[in-house]
Design an enzyme around this catalytic site. Structure first.
Site, short mmCIF file in Angstrom:
data_model
loop_
_atom_site.label_atom_id
_atom_site.label_comp_id
_atom_site.label_asym_id
_atom_site.label_seq_id
_atom_site.Cartn_x
_atom_site.Cartn_y
_atom_site.Cartn_z
N LYS A 112 0.82 -1.21 0.00
CA LYS A 112 0.00 0.00 0.00
C LYS A 112 0.86 1.28 0.00
CE LYS A 112 -4.09 -2.11 0.77
NZ LYS A 112 -3.76 -3.52 0.94
C1 LIG Z 1 -4.38 -4.67 0.51
C2 LIG Z 1 -3.61 -5.91 0.49
C3 LIG Z 1 -3.90 -6.94 -0.43
C4 LIG Z 1 -5.06 -6.86 -1.39
O1 LIG Z 1 -4.91 -5.85 -2.35
P1 LIG Z 1 -6.19 -5.33 -3.15
O2 LIG Z 1 -5.69 -4.19 -3.97
O3 LIG Z 1 -7.18 -4.91 -2.12
O4 LIG Z 1 -6.69 -6.47 -3.97
C5 LIG Z 1 -3.08 -8.04 -0.43
N1 LIG Z 1 -2.06 -8.17 0.44
C6 LIG Z 1 -1.77 -7.21 1.33
C7 LIG Z 1 -0.64 -7.43 2.27
C8 LIG Z 1 -2.52 -6.05 1.39
O5 LIG Z 1 -2.23 -5.10 2.28
#
Ligand SMILES: *Cc1c(COP(=O)(O)O)cnc(C)c1O
Length: 472
Positions: A112
């Site tokens: 993120k």
């Molecule tokens: C947010 C997240 C995901 C999923 O990503 P999306 O864009 O919501 O599909 C997978 N793994 C981790 C560690 C995340 O923080």
């Protein structure tokens, strides 16, 4: 470049407006009116280039005039300097033709950060230029919250409210949110699930009075600027593995469908991608929808990979919009069914298109642990449970198509989920130095009931945008 809503009932807006709005007022998601394209020569030129140079080439066409090239370049440099790896998102090989794309070298140890570090800077700049204040209300299944807090802490123009499902995130995830001492950061433990939090957020955005009073802004993966930032590493990793001259497949651990949607958009920009594979944990709505054509909500269960404990995959709407030939009336019909009965049927032609581009697989809790153990034994690689879900599914697709390089997206650092990693391998992944004292820091958060009124009252009482002038 103009941005339109997937529901077709909101005015066209600019990149900066879409950035500040998050969700469209008609309940839809913003998408670019047309996709820019990169030529094969441009993509070939990405081999060996620094990450920020590729980022500039990929993202700039979407900004179109929102900021001057030298300013954007400086912003990218600052954003990705916060990453601890020179390559920003390095690739590691863990088996024949199987690679992990490490997206977790940013300040909060999850992918993120890649988008949020840029989003925070873009928003702060846009708000300053307009003399505006904004209130960011975000729902998090664990990692978005920490990344948003890290990106927005201490900013004058922005107050941040993060809702997370009480008791459903890891200790490290919670502490990364609750130990930040900044007056503009408010952390709310909601007595509900992530889907409750996300539903509440959507209701706030639909409430025009509240939206305007607070200057509401969204940083969830529905914010188009996040998706754009996530496209970059599809290009950088493909370039390392011989793209665009070779096709590459990607397996993406998926919750809200933001990360994998970025792969779909990279392909629309011209990147040769063989398959995009959705990897889910036992919350497998997407894998079921691809297999059966029916998108149907079921209860959410808690797993070792909490950031994917999601049923309503908001960004799937953007893919559906493309798959139904961008007909907003068709999409409105599907979404109305979802609201009324918790399900819809993907129209057959749309389903065929989606299946041509995407594969899907789900991973049980036992398989996740077994994968963490296997990768550790075979190459001393420590996988966090989200990445392990992807690697497990990636191996199955690789077995069917062994000659196409397979990139599994590594979305979190193993130290973020130490219990799962220790249980599967017997070893602990140490937190990097900047987080070494995380468990000694003071926590600060409020527990609120699963009640939109109560949450709205809480936000109103604390948001600076609500107490004074709207700031224009
Ligand atoms: C947010 C997240 C995901 C999923 O990503 P999306 O864009 O919501 O599909 C997978 N793994 C981790 C560690 C995340 O923080």
């Amino acid at each position: 470049m103009a941005y339109i809503s997937t529901r077709g009932e909101a005015p066209k807006i600019s990149f900066t407006e879409a950035l500040l709005a998050g969700l469209a007022p008609d309940g839809g998601l913003y998408v670019p009116e047309a996709m820019p394209r990169l030529s094969p020569e441009e993509m070939r030129g990405f081999a060996g280039k620094p990450y920020v140079e590729v980022a500039e080439a990929v993202i700039s066409p979407f900004l179109e005039g929102a900021l001057a090239a030298p300013d954007f370049r400086a912003m990218l440099k600052a954003a990705y300097q916060s990453f601890r790896h020179k390559a920003v998102t390095p690739l590691t090989q863990i088996d024949d033709n199987l690679f992990v794309l490490e997206l977790f070298h940013g300040p909060t140890l999850a992918f993120k950060d890649v988008a949020m570090q840029l989003l925070g800077r873009l928003m702060d700049r846009a708000l300053k230029a307009r003399g505006q204040r904004a209130t960011i209300v975000g729902a998090t299944s664990g990692d978005t919250g920490a990344a948003a807090i890290e990106a927005f802490r201490g900013l004058d123009q922005v107050d941040v409210f993060i809702l997370y499902p009480h008791g459903r995130v890891s200790d490290v995830q919670r502490r990364q949110m609750t130990t930040v001492a900044a007056d503009n950061v408010h952390v709310i433990a909601l007595e509900g699930t992530f889907d409750d939090a996300q539903g509440m957020l959507k209701a706030f955005f639909r409430n025009r009075v509240l939206r305007e009073e607070l200057g509401l802004s969204g940083v969830n993966s529905i914010n188009f600027a996040r998706v754009v930032a996530q496209m970059v590493y599809y290009f950088t990793s493909a370039a390392v593995l011989g793209g665009p001259l070779r096709k590459i497949s990607f397996t993406v651990p998926t919750g809200n469908f933001g990360d994998i949607l970025a792969g779909h958009m990279a392909r629309q920009m011209g990147l040769p991608v063989e398959k995009l594979i959705v990897a889910t944990n036992s919350n497998d709505i997407l894998a079921r929808a691809l297999a059966s054509g029916r998108y149907e909500l079921r209860g959410v269960h808690a797993t070792q990979s909490p950031s994917m404990d999601i049923q309503v995959s908001s960004n799937f709407e953007r893919l559906l919009f493309d798959a139904v030939d961008r007909d907003p009336a068709v999409l409105r019909g599907l979404m109305a069914n979802l609201d009324q009965s918790g399900a819809f049927e993907i129209p057959p032609a749309a389903l065929a298109r989606i299946r041509a581009e995407f594969g899907a697989g789900s991973t049980s809790e036992a398989e996740t642990s077994a994968e963490i153990g296997r990768t550790w034994r075979e190459c001393e690689g420590l996988l966090d449970p989200h990445t392990a879900v992807a690697v497990h599914v990636a191996r199955q697709f690789l077995a069917r198509d062994p000659s196409t390089p397979m990139v599994a997206l590594g979305t979190a650092h193993p130290a973020k989920f130490p219990d799962a990693v220790r249980a599967a391998t017997g070893v602990s992944a140490p937190l990097p130095p900047h987080l070494a004292d995380l468990f000694e820091r003071q926590e600060r958060f409020d527990v609120l009931p699963n009640d939109a009124q109560a949450v709205a009252r809480f936000v109103r009482a604390r948001a600076r945008a609500a107490t004074g002038k709207h700031g224009g």
